[in-house]
Design a protein around this motif. Structure first.
Motif, PDB file in Angstrom:
ATOM      1  N   LEU A  44       9.381 -45.072  86.037  1.00  0.00           N
ATOM      2  CA  LEU A  44       7.937 -44.714  86.085  1.00  0.00           C
ATOM      3  C   LEU A  44       7.181 -45.945  85.866  1.00  0.00           C
ATOM      4  O   LEU A  44       6.174 -46.274  86.272  1.00  0.00           O
ATOM      5  CB  LEU A  44       7.714 -43.526  85.374  1.00  0.00           C
ATOM      6  N   TRP A  45       7.800 -46.315  84.613  1.00  0.00           N
ATOM      7  CA  TRP A  45       6.900 -47.704  83.712  1.00  0.00           C
ATOM      8  C   TRP A  45       7.046 -48.769  84.820  1.00  0.00           C
ATOM      9  O   TRP A  45       6.021 -49.358  84.963  1.00  0.00           O
ATOM     10  CB  TRP A  45       7.332 -47.914  82.393  1.00  0.00           C
ATOM     11  N   ASN A  46       8.079 -49.060  85.362  1.00  0.00           N
ATOM     12  CA  ASN A  46       8.266 -50.048  86.479  1.00  0.00           C
ATOM     13  C   ASN A  46       7.541 -49.732  87.490  1.00  0.00           C
ATOM     14  O   ASN A  46       6.769 -50.994  87.848  1.00  0.00           O
ATOM     15  CB  ASN A  46       9.649 -50.299  86.831  1.00  0.00           C
ATOM     16  N   LYS A  47       7.250 -48.754  87.865  1.00  0.00           N
ATOM     17  CA  LYS A  47       6.163 -48.555  89.156  1.00  0.00           C
ATOM     18  C   LYS A  47       4.568 -49.161  88.670  1.00  0.00           C
ATOM     19  O   LYS A  47       3.787 -49.712  89.561  1.00  0.00           O
ATOM     20  CB  LYS A  47       6.126 -47.202  89.502  1.00  0.00           C
ATOM     21  N   ILE A  48       4.509 -48.873  87.404  1.00  0.00           N
ATOM     22  CA  ILE A  48       3.091 -49.021  87.188  1.00  0.00           C
ATOM     23  C   ILE A  48       2.611 -50.583  86.700  1.00  0.00           C
ATOM     24  O   ILE A  48       1.781 -51.126  87.222  1.00  0.00           O
ATOM     25  CB  ILE A  48       2.836 -48.125  85.653  1.00  0.00           C
ATOM     26  N   ILE A  61       2.025 -43.626  81.453  1.00  0.00           N
ATOM     27  CA  ILE A  61       2.711 -45.179  80.597  1.00  0.00           C
ATOM     28  C   ILE A  61       3.366 -44.436  79.661  1.00  0.00           C
ATOM     29  O   ILE A  61       4.486 -44.811  79.716  1.00  0.00           O
ATOM     30  CB  ILE A  61       1.542 -45.947  80.392  1.00  0.00           C
ATOM     31  N   LYS A  62       2.968 -43.708  78.777  1.00  0.00           N
ATOM     32  CA  LYS A  62       3.754 -43.288  77.720  1.00  0.00           C
ATOM     33  C   LYS A  62       5.000 -42.412  78.238  1.00  0.00           C
ATOM     34  O   LYS A  62       6.134 -42.683  77.705  1.00  0.00           O
ATOM     35  CB  LYS A  62       2.628 -42.052  77.002  1.00  0.00           C
ATOM     36  N   TYR A  63       4.966 -41.617  79.239  1.00  0.00           N
ATOM     37  CA  TYR A  63       6.352 -40.857  79.694  1.00  0.00           C
ATOM     38  C   TYR A  63       7.222 -42.283  80.132  1.00  0.00           C
ATOM     39  O   TYR A  63       8.325 -41.981  80.066  1.00  0.00           O
ATOM     40  CB  TYR A  63       5.857 -40.193  81.028  1.00  0.00           C
ATOM     41  N   GLY A  64       6.668 -43.166  80.773  1.00  0.00           N
ATOM     42  CA  GLY A  64       7.428 -44.025  81.375  1.00  0.00           C
ATOM     43  C   GLY A  64       8.061 -44.999  80.452  1.00  0.00           C
ATOM     44  O   GLY A  64       9.411 -45.291  80.399  1.00  0.00           O
ATOM     45  N   LYS A 117       8.384 -34.494  69.977  1.00  0.00           N
ATOM     46  CA  LYS A 117       7.635 -35.621  69.491  1.00  0.00           C
ATOM     47  C   LYS A 117       7.493 -36.925  70.027  1.00  0.00           C
ATOM     48  O   LYS A 117       6.785 -37.598  69.799  1.00  0.00           O
ATOM     49  CB  LYS A 117       8.263 -35.860  67.871  1.00  0.00           C
ATOM     50  N   ILE A 118       8.380 -37.322  70.947  1.00  0.00           N
ATOM     51  CA  ILE A 118       8.149 -38.308  71.720  1.00  0.00           C
ATOM     52  C   ILE A 118       6.875 -38.423  72.607  1.00  0.00           C
ATOM     53  O   ILE A 118       6.364 -39.602  72.729  1.00  0.00           O
ATOM     54  CB  ILE A 118       9.388 -38.646  72.769  1.00  0.00           C
ATOM     55  N   LEU A 119       6.403 -37.100  72.910  1.00  0.00           N
ATOM     56  CA  LEU A 119       4.966 -37.083  73.658  1.00  0.00           C
ATOM     57  C   LEU A 119       3.783 -37.703  72.446  1.00  0.00           C
ATOM     58  O   LEU A 119       2.841 -37.740  72.883  1.00  0.00           O
ATOM     59  CB  LEU A 119       4.817 -35.774  73.795  1.00  0.00           C
ATOM     60  N   ASN A 120       4.204 -37.925  71.320  1.00  0.00           N
ATOM     61  CA  ASN A 120       3.060 -38.400  70.607  1.00  0.00           C
ATOM     62  C   ASN A 120       3.208 -39.903  70.276  1.00  0.00           C
ATOM     63  O   ASN A 120       2.401 -40.579  69.574  1.00  0.00           O
ATOM     64  CB  ASN A 120       3.523 -37.716  69.161  1.00  0.00           C
TER      65      ASN A 120
END
Length: 355
Positions: free
Chosen positions: A191-195, A181-184, A232-235
């Motif tokens: 990716l977020w839309n799929k979830i 979800i974070k990646y999306g 840092k976006i991975l945080n």
């Protein structure tokens, strides 16, 4: 699935991955092969792993206790002592078979034993496949403070085989979904839309979700290996999420949260800060919160817990001096790093999650 080229190593997938592993062992001829497992992966994953490597391969195993509470220096000392008892030398190979706790700790142990021996990571949980598999971070917790001790160190390769996930409870699968979800939210809106539109997304597209997540993390890490900017976006969700995870871990009276459950809460709370400070659309935050509650359920965070949780944030690795830094969203896949949040708003965000 094609292998993904990371920094000085490759991530290999499914059956092809074990072909690559067997070839590597044949060519490099390590003096000794040691597989690091925890109590769960020894039982659930080690037999499958052994069935995939050449029959002539002689391996030793080192077993550690399962659970984030054992991701510490004491466990490292145990493993260093076991490696010594096995007469491991600098040509030995350590294969870390397990979730992120095992691969993080095993990578750290290998990188520091005799000033560094080679290691391979085989993540066996969804969380470790989509997060810990890429980025070369190794390390352990200091008490309940997440990942304060560690270093960047590359494995020889990473093997991802979703067959291991048949042994993983549904709660642990959902823990990995939080990172997807974070990646999306931060990088790939599709990716977020799929979830958010498919409550059974883990049943329908698991291999595709894993592959795309590894691609995204690798793209980010290649551009910013040491977390000076983009990485840092991975945080996102992790600044307060890690504090919540640590607080529930050290409390005698609360059920321990999985990493993903804590980060899911963190994304809702930090999404609220994004709305207040960067005009992130409130309708998107509402969608994020409802989707996360659907997958993870809700956790009660009492007002008397707030002070202790916020106090733990001062140990976050992204901080500069006494300033707590957040990654916040201006819009989906549009982020801003190194944001600060006033104390009153920190409290409001926790209230918003609890509503």
């Amino acid at each position: 699935m094609n292998s993904i080229e990371a920094i000085n190593y490759h991530v290999h997938f499914k059956k092809e991955a074990f072909t690559r592993l067997n070839s590597y062992i044949s060519k490099s001829e390590p003096s000794k092969i040691i597989v690091l497992v925890d109590e769960n992966t020894k039982k659930e994953c080690l037999p499958y792993f052994i069935s995939q490597i050449e029959p002539s391969t002689n391996i030793e195993t080192i077993e550690i206790k399962a659970g984030e509470i054992h991701k510490n220096i004491e466990t490292c000392v145990l493993v260093w002592n076991k490696l010594t008892e096995l007469n491991s030398d600098r040509k030995s190979l350590l294969i870390n078979l397990g979730g992120g706790m095992v691969t993080d700790l095993g990578g750290f142990v290998a990188s520091t034993f005799k000033r560094g021996i080679k290691f391979i990571n085989i993540p066996t949980t969804l969380l470790s496949m989509v997060d810990a598999s890429v980025g070369s971070k190794t390390g352990v917790d200091l008490g309940t403070l997440k990942n304060l001790i560690g270093l960047f160190s590359n494995p020889e390769m990473v093997i991802i085989d979703s067959a291991f996930l048949t042994t993983v409870p549904k709660r642990e699968l959902h823990s990995g979904l939080a990172e997807i979800i974070k990646y999306g939210l931060t990088y790939d809106t599709s990716l977020w839309n799929k979830i958010k539109v498919n409550s059974k997304v883990l049943d329908a597209n698991l291999d595709d979700l894993i592959y795309r997540s590894v691609e995204i993390k690798n793209e980010v890490v290649l551009q910013d290996p040491k977390e000076n900017g983009l990485r840092k976006i991975l945080n996102f969700g992790h600044t307060i999420g890690h504090a919540i995870e640590s607080y529930f871990l050290e409390s005698e009276y609360k059920e321990t949260l999985t990493h993903g459950e804590a980060i899911a809460i963190g994304m809702v709370v930090e999404g609220y800060y994004s709305c207040k400070l960067l005009d992130f659309p409130m309708e998107e935050l509402t969608s994020i919160k409802s989707t996360i509650i659907d997958f993870f359920g809700s956790v009660t965070i009492k007002k008397e817990d707030y002070v202790a949780i916020l106090d733990l944030m001062k140990y976050d690795k992204k901080n500069i001096g006494s300033t707590v830094n957040f990654v916040l969203l201006e819009d989906l896949a549009n982020f801003k790093i190194d944001c600060t949040v006033e104390h009153s708003l920190l409290l409001e965000g926790l209230d918003y999650y609890n509503q």
